[in-house]
Motif scaffolding. Structure first.
Motif, PDB file in Angstrom:
ATOM      1  N   ASN A  62       0.822  -1.068  -0.005  1.00 47.98           N
ATOM      2  CA  ASN A  62       0.012  -0.124  -0.092  1.00 47.98           C
ATOM      3  C   ASN A  62       0.643   1.382  -0.057  1.00 47.98           C
ATOM      4  O   ASN A  62       1.371   1.906   0.776  1.00 47.98           O
ATOM      5  CB  ASN A  62      -0.577  -0.037   1.315  1.00 47.98           C
ATOM      6  CG  ASN A  62      -1.862   1.162   0.698  1.00 47.98           C
ATOM      7  OD1 ASN A  62      -1.727   2.072   0.784  1.00 47.98           O
ATOM      8  ND2 ASN A  62      -3.441   0.830   1.815  1.00 47.98           N
ATOM      9  N   GLN A  64       0.383   4.423  -0.681  1.00 49.55           N
ATOM     10  CA  GLN A  64       0.106   5.179  -0.062  1.00 49.55           C
ATOM     11  C   GLN A  64       0.414   5.208   1.031  1.00 49.55           C
ATOM     12  O   GLN A  64       0.409   6.522   1.955  1.00 49.55           O
ATOM     13  CB  GLN A  64      -1.393   5.866  -0.221  1.00 49.55           C
ATOM     14  CG  GLN A  64      -2.044   6.825   0.200  1.00 49.55           C
ATOM     15  CD  GLN A  64      -3.831   7.364  -0.107  1.00 49.55           C
ATOM     16  OE1 GLN A  64      -4.135   6.653  -0.902  1.00 49.55           O
ATOM     17  NE2 GLN A  64      -4.065   8.169   0.210  1.00 49.55           N
ATOM     18  N   ASN A  65      -0.402   4.595   1.978  1.00 50.04           N
ATOM     19  CA  ASN A  65      -0.540   4.142   3.556  1.00 50.04           C
ATOM     20  C   ASN A  65       0.900   4.508   3.721  1.00 50.04           C
ATOM     21  O   ASN A  65       1.865   5.433   4.890  1.00 50.04           O
ATOM     22  CB  ASN A  65      -0.854   2.776   4.048  1.00 50.04           C
ATOM     23  CG  ASN A  65      -2.423   2.802   3.911  1.00 50.04           C
ATOM     24  OD1 ASN A  65      -2.828   4.574   3.465  1.00 50.04           O
ATOM     25  ND2 ASN A  65      -2.553   1.695   4.475  1.00 50.04           N
ATOM     26  N   SER A  68       2.050   7.901   3.442  1.00 51.01           N
ATOM     27  CA  SER A  68       2.119   8.574   5.029  1.00 51.01           C
ATOM     28  C   SER A  68       3.005   8.313   6.610  1.00 51.01           C
ATOM     29  O   SER A  68       2.816   9.538   6.648  1.00 51.01           O
ATOM     30  CB  SER A  68       0.718   8.189   4.628  1.00 51.01           C
ATOM     31  OG  SER A  68      -0.029   8.386   3.720  1.00 51.01           O
TER      32      SER A  68
END
Length: 461
Positions: A62, A64-65, A68
């Motif tokens: 993932n 994006q995670n 982030s």
């Protein structure tokens, strides 16, 4: 130097990177899935961030995670380890966009070398021999048939975006060509979202030899010798050793020099591995380049005393290589055994579960065990089934084998099935002891004989 690095991986490689960072006085951030909430890597790191549920595509894949987590914790760089996002050019590009350094080559090089067909073309430009085969990607069976008519049988069909043995089929007769092409293409589409294929002539018998290289941002490229990775099953390596027990000094020199020239040709940066097939006459052919650290990097570290992970970090920070080719001295012999949670008596079926008891051999000169496991930890069914990598180093190959035999006999793993006993038997196999094995020896000779012996002793249910 970086003040904080996020490790976008799990298991033993995440632990390995965290330890290197600690020795460089760099703070670390671990990411973990809900299945790894008690994992060692998250306990060792200075900070840990959950990036999603158990399934890899919802957590360790993932992007994006993970990005982030890097931004929120103030990580200046991300080390991807191997597998997962380590050769994902989109991930490397997105790291740049959020001003986080990607510890590896840039996105363009990942794209260039990740496309196996394009990599072949670039190797030709560098005057590195390539296996006879297609010079462009193929999507239609008619093109496959045309290529096979030109180069002859047997052939291997590979995914352009492939890796880990996925999207790959060996074909030994024309009758099965179309079916195997479609199988490989379908598998590639499912695994990589890419149905482009290429075809190569099978070089047989052959050794699988790979060369470890390091390259900085300033055009300095060196090699750290070669590794013999021929003992493999279903294109998955089981035992590796360095240097190769049978390669002549002349061929060793030529193949390592070719790897350096190839890396220079593509403008490579950071750690990478160039893989070759070597035939019975010691003619070698480029197979592929891995733009990341390899599972088997410890055996190279053992014979060179060079910490490859630390070099990766320093290069990514913009430092010059701390060593020249003349500084690289290969000393002795090293072997790595991959201890996996699998049952060799049942076609090496995965054996996830809880580890009730674990005794890891820890004493003696020239012994290293890379693992993230401990008594009470769990091998989840969602990821790679590796329990540990046992690595030994000796002044001679015979000494390294003897140390490995001793270490494996000290190792105890209870609660799951493993290939530990298989490795002990493998070390004593005549084909291994001579070093004359090829990429077909394990699956076609050693395993069938091993199973036959087990059946004779009523050890197979």
């Amino acid at each position: 130097m970086f003040q904080k690095i996020l490790i976008a991986n799990r298991g033993e490689i995440a632990v390995r990177i965290i330890r290197a960072c600690q020795e460089l006085n760099i703070k670390t951030v671990a990411v973990y899935s809900t299945a790894d909430k008690d994992a060692l890597h998250m306990q060792l790191a200075d900070e840990a961030v959950c990036v999603g549920p158990s399934k890899a595509n919802e957590s360790y894949l993932n992007i994006q995670n993970i990005l982030s987590a890097a931004v929120l914790t103030g990580a200046e760089a991300i080390h991807p380890g191997f597998g997962f996002l380590s050769e994902n050019s989109t991930f490397a590009a997105m790291c740049e966009e959020v001003n986080v350094s990607f510890i590896g080559p840039n996105k363009d090089i990942i794209d260039q070398m990740g496309n196996k067909s394009n990599a072949r073309t670039m190797m030709k430009r560098a005057n590195v021999p390539v296996v006879p085969g297609s010079d462009h990607s193929i999507t239609a069976f008619s093109e496959v048939k045309e290529m096979v008519d030109e180069i002859g049988m047997p052939v291997i069909i590979k995914a352009v975006a492939g890796g880990g043995g996925k999207g790959m089929r060996m074909v030994f007769n024309a009758e099965e060509l179309e079916a195997k092409f479609l199988q490989a293409q379908s598998e590639s589409k499912a695994a990589f979202g890419d149905d482009r294929m290429y075809v190569e002539r099978i070089i047989t018998p052959a050794k699988h030899i790979e060369v470890q290289i390091l390259a900085d941002h300033y055009g300095n490229v060196i090699h750290l010798g070669e590794r013999d990775c021929s003992l493999q099953r279903n294109h998955q390596k089981i035992l590796e050793e360095a240097p190769s027990p049978t390669l002549s000094e002349k061929t060793r020199k030529l193949i390592c020099e070719s790897a350096v020239e190839a890396a220079k040709m593509v403008g490579y940066e950071n750690a990478g591995t160039i893989e070759f097939l070597v035939d019975a006459d010691e003619k070698f052919y480029f197979m592929e380049m891995n733009t990341r650290i390899q599972v088997e990097h410890p055996i190279t570290e053992m014979i060179t005393s060079i910490d490859i992970v630390k070099e990766q970090i320093k290069i990514a920070f913009g430092e010059h290589l701390s060593i020249t080719q003349d500084d690289v001295v290969l000393t002795g012999h090293a072997i790595e055994c991959r201890i996996n949670a699998e049952n060799p008596l049942f076609n090496f079926a995965p054996s996830p579960g809880n580890i009730d008891f674990l005794n890891v051999p820890s004493g003696g000169l020239g012994l290293r065990v890379d693992t993230a496991m401990f008594a009470g930890s769990t091998i989840p069914p969602y990821y790679d089934a590796m329990v540990a990598k046992v690595i030994t180093h000796g002044n001679t190959r015979e000494e390294a084998i003897s140390k490995m035999d001793r270490a494996l006999n000290e190792m105890v793993i209870e609660g799951i099935q493993t290939n530990l006993d298989f490795h002990i038997d493998l070390l004593r196999d005549t084909n291994f002891k001579t070093g004359e094995y090829t990429i077909d020896t394990l699956s076609q000779v050693i395993i069938p004989k091993w199973l036959k012996d087990k059946e004779a002793n009523n050890e197979v249910v």
